[in-house]
Design a protein around this motif. Sequence first.
Motif, short mmCIF file in Angstrom:
data_model
loop_
_atom_site.label_atom_id
_atom_site.label_comp_id
_atom_site.label_asym_id
_atom_site.label_seq_id
_atom_site.Cartn_x
_atom_site.Cartn_y
_atom_site.Cartn_z
N GLY A 186 0.82 -1.21 0.00
CA GLY A 186 0.00 0.00 0.00
C GLY A 186 0.85 1.26 0.00
O GLY A 186 0.59 2.20 -0.76
N LEU A 187 1.90 1.28 0.82
CA LEU A 187 2.77 2.45 0.89
C LEU A 187 3.52 2.65 -0.42
O LEU A 187 3.59 3.77 -0.95
CB LEU A 187 3.76 2.28 2.05
N GLY A 188 4.08 1.57 -0.96
CA GLY A 188 4.85 1.68 -2.19
C GLY A 188 4.01 2.14 -3.36
O GLY A 188 4.43 3.01 -4.14
N VAL A 189 2.82 1.59 -3.52
CA VAL A 189 1.93 1.97 -4.63
C VAL A 189 1.50 3.43 -4.49
O VAL A 189 1.43 4.17 -5.48
CB VAL A 189 0.70 1.03 -4.67
N TRP A 190 1.22 3.86 -3.28
CA TRP A 190 0.82 5.26 -3.06
C TRP A 190 1.92 6.22 -3.45
O TRP A 190 1.69 7.22 -4.16
CB TRP A 190 0.44 5.46 -1.59
N LEU A 191 3.16 5.92 -3.05
CA LEU A 191 4.29 6.78 -3.39
C LEU A 191 4.54 6.79 -4.90
O LEU A 191 4.80 7.85 -5.50
CB LEU A 191 5.55 6.31 -2.66
N GLY A 192 4.46 5.61 -5.54
CA GLY A 192 4.66 5.53 -6.98
C GLY A 192 3.58 6.26 -7.75
O GLY A 192 3.84 6.90 -8.77
N GLY A 193 2.33 6.18 -7.27
CA GLY A 193 1.23 6.88 -7.92
C GLY A 193 1.40 8.39 -7.88
O GLY A 193 1.10 9.09 -8.85
N ARG A 194 1.90 8.91 -6.76
CA ARG A 194 2.16 10.35 -6.66
C ARG A 194 3.25 10.77 -7.65
O ARG A 194 3.16 11.84 -8.26
CB ARG A 194 2.58 10.70 -5.23
N ARG A 195 4.24 9.92 -7.82
CA ARG A 195 5.32 10.24 -8.78
C ARG A 195 4.78 10.23 -10.21
O ARG A 195 5.17 11.07 -11.03
CB ARG A 195 6.43 9.20 -8.65
N PHE A 196 3.86 9.32 -10.53
CA PHE A 196 3.28 9.26 -11.87
C PHE A 196 2.52 10.53 -12.20
O PHE A 196 2.62 11.06 -13.31
CB PHE A 196 2.35 8.06 -11.99
N LEU A 197 1.75 11.05 -11.25
CA LEU A 197 0.94 12.24 -11.49
C LEU A 197 1.82 13.45 -11.79
O LEU A 197 1.37 14.39 -12.45
CB LEU A 197 0.05 12.51 -10.27
N ALA A 198 3.07 13.43 -11.32
CA ALA A 198 3.97 14.57 -11.54
C ALA A 198 4.82 14.43 -12.80
O ALA A 198 5.56 15.35 -13.16
CB ALA A 198 4.89 14.73 -10.33
N ALA A 199 4.71 13.28 -13.51
CA ALA A 199 5.58 13.02 -14.65
C ALA A 199 4.94 13.48 -15.96
O ALA A 199 3.73 13.35 -16.15
CB ALA A 199 5.91 11.53 -14.73
N SER A 200 5.76 13.98 -16.89
CA SER A 200 5.27 14.33 -18.22
C SER A 200 5.16 13.06 -19.06
O SER A 200 5.84 12.07 -18.79
CB SER A 200 6.24 15.30 -18.90
N PRO A 201 4.32 13.07 -20.13
CA PRO A 201 4.21 11.87 -20.99
C PRO A 201 5.54 11.43 -21.59
O PRO A 201 5.84 10.24 -21.66
CB PRO A 201 3.22 12.33 -22.08
N ALA A 202 6.37 12.40 -22.03
CA ALA A 202 7.66 12.04 -22.62
C ALA A 202 8.57 11.40 -21.58
O ALA A 202 9.26 10.40 -21.85
CB ALA A 202 8.33 13.27 -23.21
N ALA A 203 8.58 11.96 -20.38
CA ALA A 203 9.42 11.40 -19.32
C ALA A 203 8.93 10.02 -18.91
O ALA A 203 9.74 9.12 -18.63
CB ALA A 203 9.41 12.33 -18.10
N PHE A 204 7.60 9.83 -18.93
CA PHE A 204 7.07 8.52 -18.57
C PHE A 204 7.49 7.46 -19.59
O PHE A 204 7.92 6.37 -19.21
CB PHE A 204 5.54 8.56 -18.50
N ARG A 205 7.39 7.76 -20.89
CA ARG A 205 7.77 6.78 -21.90
C ARG A 205 9.25 6.42 -21.78
O ARG A 205 9.63 5.25 -21.86
CB ARG A 205 7.47 7.30 -23.30
N GLN A 206 10.10 7.43 -21.60
CA GLN A 206 11.52 7.16 -21.47
C GLN A 206 11.80 6.32 -20.24
O GLN A 206 12.61 5.38 -20.28
CB GLN A 206 12.30 8.47 -21.40
N SER A 207 11.11 6.62 -19.14
CA SER A 207 11.30 5.85 -17.91
C SER A 207 10.86 4.40 -18.11
O SER A 207 11.51 3.48 -17.61
CB SER A 207 10.49 6.48 -16.76
N ALA A 208 9.75 4.19 -18.83
CA ALA A 208 9.26 2.84 -19.06
C ALA A 208 10.25 2.02 -19.88
O ALA A 208 10.51 0.85 -19.58
CB ALA A 208 7.90 2.89 -19.77
N VAL A 209 10.83 2.64 -20.91
CA VAL A 209 11.79 1.92 -21.75
C VAL A 209 13.07 1.62 -20.98
O VAL A 209 13.63 0.52 -21.05
CB VAL A 209 12.10 2.73 -23.03
N LEU A 210 13.56 2.59 -20.22
CA LEU A 210 14.77 2.37 -19.41
C LEU A 210 14.52 1.29 -18.35
O LEU A 210 15.40 0.48 -18.06
CB LEU A 210 15.20 3.68 -18.74
N LEU A 211 13.31 1.27 -17.80
CA LEU A 211 12.97 0.24 -16.83
C LEU A 211 12.97 -1.14 -17.49
O LEU A 211 13.46 -2.12 -16.92
CB LEU A 211 11.59 0.53 -16.22
#
Length: 249
Positions: free
Chosen positions: A209-234
């Motif tokens: 619960g704690l981990g998902v909540w923190l990750g969700g907050r980070r997602f809301l602050a990310a731009s679409p371009a940054a999210f795609r790059q992060s997904a590929v790097l992951l």
Amino acid sequence: MIMPFDLGPGTAILLGFALLGAAFVRGYSGFGFSAIFIAFAALLTNPLPFIPVVFACEIMMTAFQARGIRAHVDWHRVGWLIVGAAIALPFSVSVMLSVGEDTARIAISGVIVLMALLLLSGWTLQRRIGALGHGSVGVLSGMCNSAGIGGLPVAAFLSAQPVQAAGFRATMIVYLTALDLITLPLLWLGGLVTWDTVIAALMAFPILGLGVWLGGRRFLAASPAAFRQSAVLLLLMLSALGLIRAMVT
């Protein structure tokens, strides 16, 4: 306190931190939880009993995220991916239980490394892939999920298409939940689901619960371009980690 799977206190604490980090990644990206946790667990203990645990954790995390993702799920994609995965899963689980997950993981991770490198180069699919294409990716995902990394080929497939960040994340979450719901009974039939599985999943609940909540907050602050790059790097990191882990254990 007696730990599941006869874990020592030190190992249990380290796995707890790994669980928190993997849950954060899942909260942000929608995938990667199982691959990260299984790879880390393999450095400390036999990872095989943890495969059904992480699948149960994936299902529980969806309960935390369901309200915010419902409107963004591409149900057409999910449906055809699941059809393909359901065809492959009985065979792949049987193979994994007979020959071990590491052999399969080396081949799977190698393919995903190449795909991630291709995506980093800027390559994308130029047209929408139909039902047959989604079903074929689902078959590959089902083959991979017996080793705990069924989300990686689907994430690579979606990353190559013009999918909005919210749709990518929501579709991955729902697909992985459905995939795990199909896989868990097969693992139970194979003898991998025990009372220790249930206890470990219950102990993981507050950390998830704690981990998902923190990750969700980070997602809301990310731009679409940054999210795609992060997904590929992951993707690249997870597949490389899978290769290293399989070769050194």
